[in-house]
Design a protein around this motif. Structure first.
Motif, mmCIF file in Angstrom:
data_model
loop_
_atom_site.group_PDB
_atom_site.id
_atom_site.type_symbol
_atom_site.label_atom_id
_atom_site.label_comp_id
_atom_site.label_asym_id
_atom_site.label_seq_id
_atom_site.Cartn_x
_atom_site.Cartn_y
_atom_site.Cartn_z
ATOM 1 N N GLN A 174 0.835 -1.208 0.000
ATOM 2 C CA GLN A 174 0.000 0.000 0.000
ATOM 3 C C GLN A 174 0.869 1.257 0.000
ATOM 4 O O GLN A 174 0.876 2.027 0.947
ATOM 5 C CB GLN A 174 -0.947 -0.005 1.200
ATOM 6 N N ILE A 175 1.633 1.407 -1.078
ATOM 7 C CA ILE A 175 2.404 2.632 -1.281
ATOM 8 C C ILE A 175 1.908 3.242 -2.579
ATOM 9 O O ILE A 175 1.296 2.545 -3.390
ATOM 10 C CB ILE A 175 3.929 2.352 -1.391
ATOM 11 N N GLU A 176 2.162 4.532 -2.782
ATOM 12 C CA GLU A 176 1.622 5.169 -3.975
ATOM 13 C C GLU A 176 2.652 5.271 -5.085
ATOM 14 O O GLU A 176 3.752 5.777 -4.873
ATOM 15 C CB GLU A 176 1.086 6.561 -3.640
ATOM 16 N N VAL A 177 2.330 4.726 -6.245
ATOM 17 C CA VAL A 177 3.144 4.928 -7.444
ATOM 18 C C VAL A 177 2.195 5.421 -8.519
ATOM 19 O O VAL A 177 1.282 4.697 -8.920
ATOM 20 C CB VAL A 177 3.830 3.620 -7.906
ATOM 21 N N ARG A 178 2.349 6.652 -8.956
ATOM 22 C CA ARG A 178 1.452 7.162 -9.989
ATOM 23 C C ARG A 178 1.953 6.749 -11.362
ATOM 24 O O ARG A 178 3.146 6.862 -11.655
ATOM 25 C CB ARG A 178 1.343 8.680 -9.883
ATOM 26 N N THR A 179 1.006 6.256 -12.195
ATOM 27 C CA THR A 179 1.380 5.799 -13.528
ATOM 28 C C THR A 179 2.133 6.896 -14.280
ATOM 29 O O THR A 179 3.137 6.619 -14.946
ATOM 30 C CB THR A 179 0.135 5.366 -14.325
ATOM 31 N N SER A 180 1.668 8.129 -14.151
ATOM 32 C CA SER A 180 2.326 9.219 -14.889
ATOM 33 C C SER A 180 3.784 9.357 -14.435
ATOM 34 O O SER A 180 4.680 9.523 -15.265
ATOM 35 C CB SER A 180 1.555 10.527 -14.713
ATOM 36 N N ASP A 181 4.046 9.249 -13.122
ATOM 37 C CA ASP A 181 5.428 9.313 -12.622
ATOM 38 C C ASP A 181 6.230 8.109 -13.108
ATOM 39 O O ASP A 181 7.390 8.244 -13.521
ATOM 40 C CB ASP A 181 5.454 9.322 -11.080
ATOM 41 N N ALA A 182 5.602 6.935 -13.046
ATOM 42 C CA ALA A 182 6.298 5.702 -13.430
ATOM 43 C C ALA A 182 6.614 5.680 -14.924
ATOM 44 O O ALA A 182 7.450 4.907 -15.379
ATOM 45 C CB ALA A 182 5.463 4.478 -13.042
#
Ligand code: HSE
Length: 297
Positions: A174-182
């Motif tokens: 449950q950590i946040e990885v935004r598709t746009s950042d990735a």
């Protein structure tokens, strides 16, 4: 007239096939209830407590429906109630499930005027809202089921692949990885040597699926371009992958743009052993997580 749509989670990329391969899972699934309205327009509500926008242009289901309505001959209206069971931002195709579910439901309510490929095209507008780019590697398996190859996106060409039965173990830290950042962090150029390795793996994976060759599938689940960059965003990634393989998994990697990790196994007991590995790693790291043991849908 009303309909209930079950939209499955999906794993995009399948390790080496960035933006071109994807598969549908049996679990989790979003549930959408849709009705035709007497008046034109789209009314969206959430039954899940998620604080997502409900204005049609800003909502992934709404944007997909608007694209569909633009190509439909008559003026129509839809009411959509979304119960999200696939957590947004998990890397399990949550936005694709809403986008795809909405257009599949609408098509049914209208008497199926559109083809599956049309529906993928419409639902890609939802992905654009979610991540800024139109990609179909979650949408296509969500609509077609099983494993799909996007041979080309413009013009759209989807190839449905057969695959042998496989168990899928998923962990969603449950950590946040935004598709746009990735996507942003990826290098724009690729070394020829890496490209050769990658297309060998993609071809090997597709051949492995079609020939029911588990060993070839396992050998081909390697990504030398995207994973080395993205895995840095996911604590525990290397350990989960290494120990899952030691536990007998065929292989696996980042699900979509992460943070979820998926592993494929031939047998159910192996898939459950892989789940134990995942539980152990994230418990030790003190990161909250959720796991699934499921199959390809
Ligand atoms: N293919 C996309 C990516 C999927 O990896 O960025 C995002 O869900």
């Amino acid at each position: 007239k009303g309909v209930q749509v079950f939209a499955p989670a999906t794993v995009a990329n399948l390790v080496c096939g960035f933006d071109v391969l994807g598969m549908a899972l049996q679990q989790p699934q979003d549930v959408m209830t849709m009705r035709l309205r007497k008046e034109p327009g789209i009314v969206i509500s959430h039954a899940d407590g998620y604080d997502l926008p409900v204005e049609p242009e800003k909502n992934v289901a709404g944007a997909s429906l608007l694209a569909l309505m633009e190509e439909y001959s008559e003026k129509v209206g839809f009411e959509v109630i979304i119960d999200k069971r696939i957590k947004p931002g998990s890397g399990l195709g949550s936005s694709a499930a809403s986008s795809a579910g909405a257009v599949v439901g609408a098509n049914y309510l209208l008497g199926n005027p559109f083809s599956k490929e049309d529906l993928v095209r419409f639902a890609m507008n939802g992905e654009k809202v979610a991540s800024g780019v139109k990609h179909a590697d979650n949408i296509a398996p969500c609509i077609y089921g099983g494993v799909t190859l996007i041979q080309s996106i413009f013009p759209l060409n989807i190839v449905q692949l057969t695959a042998p039965p496989m168990y899928v173990t998923v962990v969603h830290p449950q950590i946040e990885v935004r598709t746009s950042d990735a996507r942003q962090i990826l290098r724009k150029e690729v070394q020829l040597k890496a490209a050769i390795k990658q297309w060998g793996n993609i071809a090997g994976l597709v051949a492995g699926f079609l020939k029911n060759d588990y060993d070839l599938i396992g050998r081909s689940l390697e990504d030398v371009i995207i994973e080395p960059v993205r895995s840095i965003l996911i604590p525990g990634f290397d350990e989960v992958k290494k120990k899952s393989k030691e536990a007998g998994a065929l292989g696996g990697g980042i699900s979509g743009s992460g943070p979820s990790i998926f592993m494929l196994s031939k047998e159910e007991y192996v898939a459950k052993g892989v789940e134990d590995v995942m539980i152990d790693v994230y418990t030790r790291l003190g990161i909250e997580f959720k796991t699934y043991v499921t199959m390809i849908n």
